[in-house]
Design a protein around this motif. Structure first.
Motif, PDB file in Angstrom:
ATOM      1  N   ARG A 228     -10.952  -1.125  -3.353  1.00 39.49           N
ATOM      2  CA  ARG A 228      -9.694  -1.389  -2.641  1.00 39.49           C
ATOM      3  C   ARG A 228      -8.483  -1.313  -3.559  1.00 39.49           C
ATOM      4  N   THR A 229      -8.522  -0.363  -4.496  1.00 40.75           N
ATOM      5  CA  THR A 229      -7.386  -0.142  -5.393  1.00 40.75           C
ATOM      6  C   THR A 229      -6.472   0.897  -4.748  1.00 40.75           C
ATOM      7  N   PRO A 230      -5.194   0.576  -4.549  1.00 46.64           N
ATOM      8  CA  PRO A 230      -4.302   1.540  -3.910  1.00 46.64           C
ATOM      9  C   PRO A 230      -4.292   2.875  -4.664  1.00 46.64           C
ATOM     10  N   LEU A 231      -4.246   3.958  -3.909  1.00 46.48           N
ATOM     11  CA  LEU A 231      -4.212   5.283  -4.537  1.00 46.48           C
ATOM     12  C   LEU A 231      -3.390   6.235  -3.689  1.00 46.48           C
ATOM     13  N   LEU A 232      -2.958   7.325  -4.317  1.00 49.06           N
ATOM     14  CA  LEU A 232      -2.301   8.425  -3.597  1.00 49.06           C
ATOM     15  C   LEU A 232      -3.189   9.648  -3.720  1.00 49.06           C
ATOM     16  N   TRP A 233      -3.592  10.177  -2.565  1.00 55.13           N
ATOM     17  CA  TRP A 233      -4.384  11.409  -2.526  1.00 55.13           C
ATOM     18  C   TRP A 233      -3.475  12.540  -2.041  1.00 55.13           C
TER      19      TRP A 233
ATOM     20  N   THR B 277      -2.261  -2.526   0.150  1.00 57.49           N
ATOM     21  CA  THR B 277      -2.951  -3.810   0.306  1.00 57.49           C
ATOM     22  C   THR B 277      -2.237  -4.663   1.354  1.00 57.49           C
ATOM     23  N   ASP B 278      -2.919  -5.705   1.835  1.00 61.88           N
ATOM     24  CA  ASP B 278      -2.285  -6.643   2.764  1.00 61.88           C
ATOM     25  C   ASP B 278      -1.068  -7.310   2.119  1.00 61.88           C
TER      26      ASP B 278
END
Ligand SMILES: *Cc1c(COP(=O)(O)O)cnc(C)c1O
Length: 440
Positions: free
Chosen positions: A19-24, A354-355
């Motif tokens: 659950r680590t934020p990422l940009l694809w 994330t929340d």
């Protein structure tokens, strides 16, 4: 981040499962290509909504001032831009305030109303009550109501689509049946029942509510099912916003062009709303618009679908995620296959939030711009930073040659819902955000 065909890279799989934020970034989106697919269908939807203005103003007093036009303001967001840390040298921040859309209080007014109107229009034409292309005001006539009273319109929803379909269907005199998933808010169910819709509650998630609605509707020939996982009419209703937004951008002196790129950040659930909007905008602005979708870290269904390829079957549960998020409107385990295939070459990328980020965004919108949005609607807020300040974002800027033009770029956060959220609930969201920020 690049991906192998048929699967996601190990680095991305690790980010997703933790659950680590990422940009694809979407490798199929290429610089300089214009997209015109669907434009006839989208123009027809825009025309249908225009022909519905008199009807909607008659049915809903709150739409009279807007003369029945389903659209929201385009707002400059200078203070929010400062709070999000986007320097003026990287462009100017705006909000497309769909949380203010009348009656339904969310972006679902666009797609949902369009599909109900299209269905009601078809029934009225078949019954000889109107000619194709006529003003839809006739749909409020006693003859039309008598026709609709023998029919059902059903839908499965986490809440907001149910609101838009249920409210309009009931107002036209249909029997409106809304299948709600367990994460749907109690106040949404109550509001629907007050408007005369039948609400059926399910213990399962969004996909199960949709499946239950589809099955029940299939057994009744007088029932029409709005299939959020597979509907071109919903998609076209969302896409119909494009000419309206073009007029607003033009009036603000920000019509997209080679020198004035438009970057749009769209909260994504099953994909219909952001997908339709992206397709509509691509049809008008071609290579000058860049649409990024935002999904909760627990429900990145479109990111996964696009990363493994639109034709493959994949759900967020396959990656050990639980689909539990403060963004109830985005709690969707599996993306629409229809949308995934249609946006394959249009979508620029997807990032996850994330929340904590959702609630912070909700708080910033309130503090900086006095806007009351729901958590889902804040999903796009980290977007400008992802694009201007991350490695993946810089890769995108280079690939699309945006560096020199960034100062004249328009960054558009689409706030997709929230004006119907009870004030007390909104106050609790803000309190939660403050507590989380203090604890961080
Ligand atoms: C439904 C919804 C979305 C996303 O739309 P999808 O068609 O599910 O992708 C975003 N924000 C809000 C508030 C919504 O209700």
């Amino acid at each position: 981040m690049t991906t192998a065909p048929g699967g996601v890279s190990p680095v991305m799989a690790a980010a997703l499962t933790t659950r680590t934020p990422l940009l694809w970034l979407n490798p199929a989106r290429e610089p300089g290509r214009a997209e015109t697919a669907g434009s006839a269908e989208f123009a027809e939807a825009a025309d249908r909504l225009a022909r519905a203005a008199n009807l909607l103003a008659t049915l809903f007093p709150e739409l009279r001032e807007a003369r029945g036009v389903i659209d929201s303001p385009l707002l400059a967001a200078t203070r929010l831009q400062g709070a999000l840390g986007l320097p003026a040298a990287s462009g100017k921040l705006f909000i497309k305030a769909d949380h203010l859309l009348g009656v339904a209080g969310s972006v679902k007014a666009r797609g949902g109303f369009h599909e109900v109107l299209a269905h009601a229009e078809r029934l009225a034409i078949d019954a000889g009550l109107m000619q194709p292309g006529a003003d839809l005001a006739v749909l409020a006539s006693p003859q039309a109501r008598a026709l609709f009273a023998q029919r059902s319109i059903a839908v499965g929803s986490t809440g907001n689509l149910g609101m838009s379909i249920g409210i309009l269907a009931a107002a036209l005199g249909f029997r409106a049946v809304v299948h709600m998933s367990s994460d749907a808010k109690a106040w949404k169910k109550q509001a629907l029942r007050q408007r005369g819709a039948l609400v059926i509650e399910h213990d399962g998630d969004y996909a199960q509510a949709v499946a239950a609605g589809r099955e029940e509707s299939r057994q009744d020939v007088n029932s029409y099912f709005v299939d959020d996982e597979n509907s071109s009419l919903l998609l076209a209703g969302y896409a119909a916003c494009a000419p309206l937004l073009a007029a607003q951008l033009g009036a603000a002196g920000r019509l997209p062009s080679q020198d004035k790129p438009l970057l749009v950040y769209l909260p994504c659930g099953v994909g219909g709303a952001p997908g339709g909007i992206a397709l509509g905008l691509a049809g008008l602005f071609g290579p000058h618009v860049h649409c990024f979708f935002a999904e909760p870290v627990a429900s990145p269904c479109m990111l996964l679908q696009m990363a493994v390829g639109p034709e493959q079957d994949v759900s967020v549960y396959d990656y050990g995620l639980d689909n539990k998020t403060a963004a109830d409107g985005l709690a969707v385990p599996r993306a629409s296959a229809l949308v995934a295939s249609r946006i394959e070459r249009v979508l620029s990328g997807v990032f996850t939030v994330t929340d904590e980020q959702l609630l912070s965004g909700l708080l910033r919108a309130y503090e900086c711009e006095q806007l009351e949005i729901e958590p889902s609607a804040a999903a796009g807020f980290p977007g400008p930073s992802w694009i201007t300040s991350s490695d993946a974002g810089r890769e995108y800027i280079e690939r699309f040659d945006l560096g020199e033009r960034l100062a004249d770029a328009t960054h558009l956060l689409w706030t997709t819902g929230g004006s119907l959220v009870p004030r007390e609930d909104h106050r609790k969201f803000r309190e939660q955000a403050i507590q989380l920020e203090n604890a961080a």
